[in-house]
Design a protein around this motif. Structure first.
Motif, PDB file in Angstrom:
ATOM      1  N   LEU A 173      -3.507  -7.092  -1.986  1.00 42.58           N
ATOM      2  CA  LEU A 173      -2.310  -6.852  -2.779  1.00 42.58           C
ATOM      3  C   LEU A 173      -2.714  -6.526  -4.226  1.00 42.58           C
ATOM      4  O   LEU A 173      -2.215  -5.597  -4.860  1.00 42.58           O
ATOM      5  CB  LEU A 173      -1.492  -8.135  -2.735  1.00 42.58           C
ATOM      6  CG  LEU A 173      -0.082  -8.173  -3.213  1.00 42.58           C
ATOM      7  CD1 LEU A 173       0.849  -7.701  -2.108  1.00 42.58           C
ATOM      8  CD2 LEU A 173       0.317  -9.611  -3.580  1.00 42.58           C
ATOM      9  N   THR A 174      -3.635  -7.308  -4.747  1.00 44.81           N
ATOM     10  CA  THR A 174      -4.050  -7.214  -6.153  1.00 44.81           C
ATOM     11  C   THR A 174      -4.494  -5.807  -6.540  1.00 44.81           C
ATOM     12  O   THR A 174      -4.223  -5.344  -7.643  1.00 44.81           O
ATOM     13  CB  THR A 174      -5.215  -8.195  -6.400  1.00 44.81           C
ATOM     14  OG1 THR A 174      -4.825  -9.486  -5.948  1.00 44.81           O
ATOM     15  CG2 THR A 174      -5.626  -8.238  -7.845  1.00 44.81           C
TER      16      THR A 174
ATOM     17  N   THR B 132       0.844  -1.201   0.000  1.00 48.62           N
ATOM     18  CA  THR B 132       0.000   0.000   0.000  1.00 48.62           C
ATOM     19  C   THR B 132       0.875   1.245   0.000  1.00 48.62           C
ATOM     20  O   THR B 132       0.687   2.154  -0.829  1.00 48.62           O
ATOM     21  CB  THR B 132      -0.938  -0.001   1.227  1.00 48.62           C
ATOM     22  OG1 THR B 132      -1.657  -1.237   1.234  1.00 48.62           O
ATOM     23  CG2 THR B 132      -1.909   1.158   1.182  1.00 48.62           C
TER      24      THR B 132
ATOM     25  N   SER C  40      -0.727 -14.924   0.063  1.00 45.50           N
ATOM     26  CA  SER C  40      -0.767 -16.158  -0.729  1.00 45.50           C
ATOM     27  C   SER C  40      -0.194 -15.945  -2.123  1.00 45.50           C
ATOM     28  O   SER C  40      -0.197 -16.857  -2.946  1.00 45.50           O
ATOM     29  CB  SER C  40      -2.207 -16.672  -0.837  1.00 45.50           C
ATOM     30  OG  SER C  40      -2.692 -17.002   0.437  1.00 45.50           O
TER      31      SER C  40
ATOM     32  N   GLU D 263       9.872   2.870   6.384  1.00 43.74           N
ATOM     33  CA  GLU D 263       9.437   1.529   6.809  1.00 43.74           C
ATOM     34  C   GLU D 263      10.308   1.120   7.999  1.00 43.74           C
ATOM     35  O   GLU D 263      11.540   1.185   7.908  1.00 43.74           O
ATOM     36  CB  GLU D 263       9.592   0.542   5.651  1.00 43.74           C
ATOM     37  CG  GLU D 263       9.607  -0.925   6.039  1.00 43.74           C
ATOM     38  CD  GLU D 263       8.370  -1.378   6.806  1.00 43.74           C
ATOM     39  OE1 GLU D 263       7.249  -1.142   6.320  1.00 43.74           O
ATOM     40  OE2 GLU D 263       8.533  -1.967   7.902  1.00 43.74           O
TER      41      GLU D 263
ATOM     42  N   GLY E  43      -7.904  -4.100   2.332  1.00 47.07           N
ATOM     43  CA  GLY E  43      -7.803  -4.315   0.887  1.00 47.07           C
ATOM     44  C   GLY E  43      -6.906  -5.492   0.542  1.00 47.07           C
ATOM     45  O   GLY E  43      -6.625  -6.350   1.384  1.00 47.07           O
TER      46      GLY E  43
ATOM     47  N   THR F 169       2.677  -7.660   6.069  1.00 53.17           N
ATOM     48  CA  THR F 169       1.808  -8.630   5.420  1.00 53.17           C
ATOM     49  C   THR F 169       2.175  -8.833   3.955  1.00 53.17           C
ATOM     50  O   THR F 169       1.959  -9.914   3.392  1.00 53.17           O
ATOM     51  CB  THR F 169       0.356  -8.131   5.541  1.00 53.17           C
ATOM     52  OG1 THR F 169       0.141  -7.775   6.914  1.00 53.17           O
ATOM     53  CG2 THR F 169      -0.637  -9.187   5.140  1.00 53.17           C
ATOM     54  N   SER F 170       2.760  -7.804   3.343  1.00 49.66           N
ATOM     55  CA  SER F 170       2.970  -7.848   1.895  1.00 49.66           C
ATOM     56  C   SER F 170       4.021  -8.840   1.425  1.00 49.66           C
ATOM     57  O   SER F 170       4.198  -9.015   0.219  1.00 49.66           O
ATOM     58  CB  SER F 170       3.311  -6.448   1.369  1.00 49.66           C
ATOM     59  OG  SER F 170       2.245  -5.580   1.649  1.00 49.66           O
TER      60      SER F 170
ATOM     61  N   ALA G 122       8.468   5.758  12.134  1.00 49.78           N
ATOM     62  CA  ALA G 122       7.792   7.005  12.526  1.00 49.78           C
ATOM     63  C   ALA G 122       7.251   6.731  13.924  1.00 49.78           C
ATOM     64  O   ALA G 122       6.267   6.022  14.077  1.00 49.78           O
ATOM     65  CB  ALA G 122       6.654   7.307  11.554  1.00 49.78           C
TER      66      ALA G 122
ATOM     67  N   LEU H 132      -1.282 -14.409  -4.644  1.00 48.11           N
ATOM     68  CA  LEU H 132      -2.214 -14.494  -5.774  1.00 48.11           C
ATOM     69  C   LEU H 132      -2.617 -13.093  -6.212  1.00 48.11           C
ATOM     70  O   LEU H 132      -2.886 -12.224  -5.372  1.00 48.11           O
ATOM     71  CB  LEU H 132      -3.460 -15.278  -5.381  1.00 48.11           C
ATOM     72  CG  LEU H 132      -3.189 -16.710  -4.915  1.00 48.11           C
ATOM     73  CD1 LEU H 132      -4.478 -17.383  -4.447  1.00 48.11           C
ATOM     74  CD2 LEU H 132      -2.549 -17.528  -6.029  1.00 48.11           C
TER      75      LEU H 132
HETATM   76  C1  LIG Z   1      -2.315 -14.874   4.760  1.00 49.06           C
HETATM   77  C2  LIG Z   1      -2.655 -13.790   3.803  1.00 49.06           C
HETATM   78  C3  LIG Z   1      -2.834 -14.091   2.469  1.00 49.06           C
HETATM   79  C4  LIG Z   1      -3.138 -13.076   1.570  1.00 49.06           C
HETATM   80  N1  LIG Z   1      -3.213 -13.395   0.268  1.00 49.06           N
HETATM   81  C5  LIG Z   1      -3.468 -12.442  -0.643  1.00 49.06           C
HETATM   82  C6  LIG Z   1      -3.455 -12.763  -2.001  1.00 49.06           C
HETATM   83  O1  LIG Z   1      -3.172 -13.895  -2.385  1.00 49.06           O
HETATM   84  N2  LIG Z   1      -3.733 -11.786  -2.888  1.00 49.06           N
HETATM   85  C7  LIG Z   1      -4.014 -10.511  -2.485  1.00 49.06           C
HETATM   86  O2  LIG Z   1      -4.301  -9.689  -3.354  1.00 49.06           O
HETATM   87  N3  LIG Z   1      -3.995 -10.153  -1.184  1.00 49.06           N
HETATM   88  C8  LIG Z   1      -3.705 -11.096  -0.254  1.00 49.06           C
HETATM   89  N4  LIG Z   1      -3.640 -10.771   1.071  1.00 49.06           N
HETATM   90  C9  LIG Z   1      -3.853  -9.386   1.469  1.00 49.06           C
HETATM   91  C10 LIG Z   1      -2.590  -8.559   1.269  1.00 49.06           C
HETATM   92  O3  LIG Z   1      -1.431  -9.293   1.565  1.00 49.06           O
HETATM   93  C11 LIG Z   1      -2.624  -7.327   2.159  1.00 49.06           C
HETATM   94  O4  LIG Z   1      -3.831  -6.657   1.983  1.00 49.06           O
HETATM   95  C12 LIG Z   1      -1.497  -6.355   1.827  1.00 49.06           C
HETATM   96  O5  LIG Z   1      -0.258  -7.011   1.802  1.00 49.06           O
HETATM   97  C13 LIG Z   1      -1.460  -5.243   2.863  1.00 49.06           C
HETATM   98  O6  LIG Z   1      -0.411  -4.389   2.532  1.00 49.06           O
HETATM   99  P1  LIG Z   1      -0.096  -3.113   3.399  1.00 49.06           P
HETATM  100  O7  LIG Z   1       0.989  -2.383   2.728  1.00 49.06           O
HETATM  101  O8  LIG Z   1      -1.350  -2.351   3.665  1.00 49.06           O
HETATM  102  O9  LIG Z   1       0.377  -3.686   4.810  1.00 49.06           O
HETATM  103  P2  LIG Z   1       1.795  -4.294   5.178  1.00 49.06           P
HETATM  104  O10 LIG Z   1       2.379  -5.053   4.087  1.00 49.06           O
HETATM  105  O11 LIG Z   1       1.635  -4.987   6.477  1.00 49.06           O
HETATM  106  O12 LIG Z   1       2.705  -3.010   5.385  1.00 49.06           O
HETATM  107  C14 LIG Z   1       2.600  -2.176   6.501  1.00 49.06           C
HETATM  108  C15 LIG Z   1       4.029  -1.820   6.923  1.00 49.06           C
HETATM  109  O13 LIG Z   1       4.001  -0.722   7.819  1.00 49.06           O
HETATM  110  C16 LIG Z   1       5.140  -0.844   8.638  1.00 49.06           C
HETATM  111  N5  LIG Z   1       4.956   0.032   9.809  1.00 49.06           N
HETATM  112  C17 LIG Z   1       4.013  -0.085  10.766  1.00 49.06           C
HETATM  113  N6  LIG Z   1       4.121   0.934  11.649  1.00 49.06           N
HETATM  114  C18 LIG Z   1       5.166   1.702  11.236  1.00 49.06           C
HETATM  115  C19 LIG Z   1       5.769   2.893  11.735  1.00 49.06           C
HETATM  116  N7  LIG Z   1       5.316   3.504  12.840  1.00 49.06           N
HETATM  117  N8  LIG Z   1       6.821   3.426  11.072  1.00 49.06           N
HETATM  118  C20 LIG Z   1       7.290   2.833   9.928  1.00 49.06           C
HETATM  119  N9  LIG Z   1       6.745   1.702   9.423  1.00 49.06           N
HETATM  120  C21 LIG Z   1       5.694   1.152  10.061  1.00 49.06           C
HETATM  121  C22 LIG Z   1       5.171  -2.322   8.969  1.00 49.06           C
HETATM  122  O14 LIG Z   1       6.450  -2.744   9.402  1.00 49.06           O
HETATM  123  C23 LIG Z   1       4.736  -2.953   7.654  1.00 49.06           C
HETATM  124  O15 LIG Z   1       5.838  -3.400   6.879  1.00 49.06           O
HETATM  125  C24 LIG Z   1      -3.317 -11.747   2.011  1.00 49.06           C
HETATM  126  C25 LIG Z   1      -3.144 -11.447   3.362  1.00 49.06           C
HETATM  127  C26 LIG Z   1      -2.791 -12.457   4.250  1.00 49.06           C
HETATM  128  C27 LIG Z   1      -2.546 -12.136   5.684  1.00 49.06           C
END
Ligand SMILES: Cc1cc2nc3c(=O)[nH]c(=O)nc-3n(C[C@H](O)[C@H](O)[C@H](O)COP(=O)(O)OP(=O)(O)OC[C@H]3O[C@@H](n4cnc5c(N)ncnc54)[C@H](O)[C@@H]3O)c2cc1C
Length: 585
Positions: free
Chosen positions: A372-373, A28, A60, A47, A370, A55-56, A189, A62
């Motif tokens: 990854l896709t 995201t 899975s 980060e 939301g 989570t990213s 942060a 996909l």
């Molecule tokens: C088991 C599982 C399977 C999934 N499979 C799929 C799939 O196959 N296809 C799909 O489309 N979606 C899938 N998803 C959903 C998808 O992975 C997530 O929606 C997406 O990765 C979320 O991304 P994000 O960037 O919002 O969060 P994250 O990837 O969690 O990123 C948030 C980041 O913020 C950082 N952070 C937090 N606080 C601070 C701070 N104060 N200062 C600096 N950094 C900070 C954290 O360290 C973290 O790295 C799946 C989720 C899970 C759990």
């Protein structure tokens, strides 16, 4: 791209005023950084662990529309997801690649053939891409030879896609950086700067803590966006936001491809709770996932699969592949991730919505949830919500490619196969030629048992912002997932290639190696085997329950129901497809 000294030089230059600071380096945050930079903003991403650590890198993998969203009636989300899948397939070959899915139907199954047929028809119509087909039991067995045969009536094949999630994050961040953005890993942060006095104070910057150099500084920006996923409540709490996130853990088991051989993904309903689960090929191994349970471990620790989840996933494997006799000894590794889901108090975690949300509280914009896709759409949505703070933000368009076109060529002489060429260009895009040029003798060969080249390790250590050994082995290349004991046996060769590139002395290497192996043991291997419940009784219980609960609805009623659903969704699909076409023209 990020060669020696890059972190220090960015940290030194942080004093400049920023248009936007993005907190969180998952997909995201990466998407927001990319689109903000494209729209002319001076943008910094921080980060606190490694890029993609959250989570990213634990999804899975996909890139999919999500048939389950159709079942829940979420046509809009399915439409957006399949549309994004098609675009990512076109923009990022070698990083996002097609994956066939098989969906078997068994005697007495509910939902059965007609419901699946209706669902898949709508799925394909929404994507404007006809990919599904029904096979008889005999033909289906040829597609999935080891699948349970008892009562098999046939099944469907349909098309979706998969990626390397951590590399997708990195590619998006690196392309944003190449376009003028800035990104730092291992910078937290840990506070928000407020303009004015409470209760009307507005966020005007962040306090940053460099977890490598241990420096701290305050950095101001016209807007601050939190893309902190499951950790979103931490920063929201600093501006009076009340906790909203319900962290849900999803875990996977990894088997060697030869032990659980599947040429395409197998999608089915888990016998215990009828949740959709997948068994699918990825990077030469086979992934089984996922679970969906409340995550009550501390959020700042690496999430870890629990014994009950192992039993749940083994039940699924046993139900679908009884003839393979798989045991815990076959499991290479495990991993777990935490879904950033907005809680609404539903008893069943799987009933909670997976939609993304955008909140503005005290001038802090939070975007979480939301998939990854759909990261491109989420990023655009978040930036649009910031427009009142950044009126000079250039117009945003969903039609612009999110990934840069790869225009470079790889040197012909290296004996790189067509598949490797595609993979390297997809994963390393503009840096692929430099990677090949940097390879030492014999490094354009594969690390045994994996699709990776030794040269990828050298390049990642040299130019991809590696701070700790787990960054290299779990996210730049995924050796820690693919090899027994996290690749312990090949650490000497990895050391010979990477230690000079990383500039670590022997003491530092030893320390990193011990920390990595401990991390792997504690969070990426199986939990204590004695604590893992037996899964065969679980499966028998589930089957007995299913027999008792066998629906009394006659088959005809199901067909009529499915037909009605199909007609209704067809009408909506046509409207959506028409709207999409109008949007394009
Ligand atoms: C088991 C599982 C399977 C999934 N499979 C799929 C799939 O196959 N296809 C799909 O489309 N979606 C899938 N998803 C959903 C998808 O992975 C997530 O929606 C997406 O990765 C979320 O991304 P994000 O960037 O919002 O969060 P994250 O990837 O969690 O990123 C948030 C980041 O913020 C950082 N952070 C937090 N606080 C601070 C701070 N104060 N200062 C600096 N950094 C900070 C954290 O360290 C973290 O790295 C799946 C989720 C899970 C759990």
């Amino acid at each position: 791209m990020w060669e020696k000294g890059w972190r220090e030089s960015i940290w030194e230059g942080l004093g400049e005023p920023w248009d936007l600071i993005v907190v969180g380096g998952g997909i995201t945050g990466a998407g927001v950084l990319r689109e903000a930079t494209r729209a002319g903003l001076h943008c910094l991403l921080v980060e606190r662990r490694d890029f993609g650590w959250g989570t990213s890198s634990r999804s899975s993998k996909l890139v999919h529309g999500g048939l389950r969203y159709l079942k829940e009636g979420k046509l809009g989300l399915t439409w957006a997801s399949v549309h994004e899948r098609e675009r990512l397939l076109e923009e990022g070959p070698g990083l996002i690649d097609p994956l066939g899915f098989l969906l078997a139907t068994y005697k007495g199954d509910h939902p059965g053939r007609w419901t699946y047929s209706a669902g898949l028809t709508v799925y394909d119509l929404l994507a404007l891409h006809w990919s599904h087909r029904h096979y008889s039991a005999q033909d289906f067995q040829l597609l999935a030879p080891h699948l349970a045969q008892d009562g098999l009536e046939g099944g469907f094949r349909y098309g979706d896609a998969q990626t390397d999630d951590a590399r997708l994050v990195l590619r998006v961040i690196l392309e944003a950086v190449a376009a003028g953005g800035a990104a730092l890993n291992y910078v937290e942060a840990d506070g928000l700067l407020l303009d004015g006095t409470k209760p009307d104070a507005q966020v005007c910057g962040v306090r940053l803590h460099d977890l490598v150099g241990d420096g701290k500084r305050e950095v101001r920006a016209r807007a601050v966006l939190s893309a902190t996923g499951a950790w979103a409540d931490e920063l929201r709490g600093k501006v009076g936001g009340t906790p909203a996130i319900r962290p849900l853990r999803g875990s996977h088991l990894i088997f060697p491809g030869w032990r659980l051989p599947v040429a395409q993904a197998i999608s089915f309903l888990h016998p215990v709770d009828r949740r959709p689960v997948f068994i699918f090929p990825w990077e030469g191994i086979t992934l089984v996932g996922t679970t969906d349970v409340d995550h009550d471990q501390p959020l700042d620790a690496e999430p870890t699969i629990q014994p009950e989840e192992v039993a749940y996933l083994m039940t699924a494997v046993e139900a679908q592949f009884p003839s393979l006799g798989l045991t815990l000894d076959d499991v290479i590794s495990t991993f777990a991730g935490v879904r950033p889901v907005v809680g609404s108090g539903k008893a069943d975690p799987s009933k909670e919505s997976r939609d993304h949300v955008v909140w503005e509280e005290g001038g802090l914009l939070t975007v979480t949830g939301g998939k990854l896709t759909t990261f491109r759409l989420i990023a655009l949505d978040a930036l649009n919500a910031l427009r009142h703070r950044l009126p000079d933000l250039q117009p945003l368009s969903e039609q612009v490619a999110v990934l840069d076109r790869v225009e470079c060529e790889l040197p012909e002489s290296e004996g790189i196969s067509g598949a490797e060429r595609r993979r390297l260009l997809g994963r390393y895009s503009a840096s692929a030629p430099s990677l090949v040029r940097a390879a030492g003798p014999g490094e354009m060969t594969q690390v045994p048992g994996t699709p990776y080249l030794w040269a990828e390790l050298r390049w990642a250590a040299r130019a991809e912002g590696v701070v700790h050994l787990d960054d290299l082995l779990l996210r730049r290349v995924r050796l820690g997932h693919l090899l027994p004991e996290g690749g312990k046996a090949i650490l000497p060769r990895i050391r010979a290639i990477c230690q000079p590139e990383l500039g670590w002395d022997d003491a530092r290497w030893q320390q990193e190696e011990s920390a990595y192996l401990a991390l792997w043991r504690d969070h990426y291997s199986l939990p204590d085997r004695d604590a893992i419940p037996g899964w065969k009784p679980l499966l028998e219980e589930a089957r007995a329950r299913q027999l008792q609960e066998a629906p009394s609805r006659p088959e005809r009623a199901t067909r009529v129901g499915a037909g009605a659903v199909l007609l209704a969704v067809l009408a909506i699909a046509i409207v959506l497809a028409w709207r999409r076409r109008r949007h394009h023209t």
